[in-house]
Write an enzyme that holds these catalytic residues in place. Sequence first.
Site: not given
Length: 182
Positions: A8-9, A88-89, A93, A124, A163
């Site tokens: 994104d931006h 941003g973080s 996403e 893993h 797993r």
Amino acid sequence: MNIFIASDHAGFELKSFLQQTLSEIGHTVIDCGAYSYKSDDDYPMYISQAAKAVSEAEAIRADEDRAFTLVASEKREKNETRAIVIGGSGTGEAIVANKYPHVRAAICYGGDSASDIVRLSREHNNSNVLSLGARFLSDDEALELVLLWINTEFTGDERHVRRLHEVEIIDNKVIICNTIFY
């Protein structure tokens, strides 16, 4: 390696840098947007395109693996498809990407343990999408983490395979039944 990339931006500048750099070192990089900077754009529409591409490639690979018990690792590597998604973080996403079957998105936004997180996500969990938090990474840090992620192999250890198979079972039950949630 085929690498789908989306942002994104907040991740637009980092996406542009990674796209150019990865292309220069020989990867096929497919841009899923944003294609220009728009301060009020929303990430789901871009991220979903990259995640969908990985999901579809992984579904084909799973079918091939069932049909052929031995697939040359060289052929698999050459045809491998992964994605890098950036915000941003990186949290939103990763959430969007992980909605798609066969997608295993790992999130990284730097810090002292970033290399370990990225490496373990491949060794893993066989992560096939890397979600980066652009507000927490410099271009150089992000590139170092991306290259580590690209070059780290899944160990294939029995416990990790088991797993991941269990995760696939959960995925399939949720997708098929849409009423079973573990």
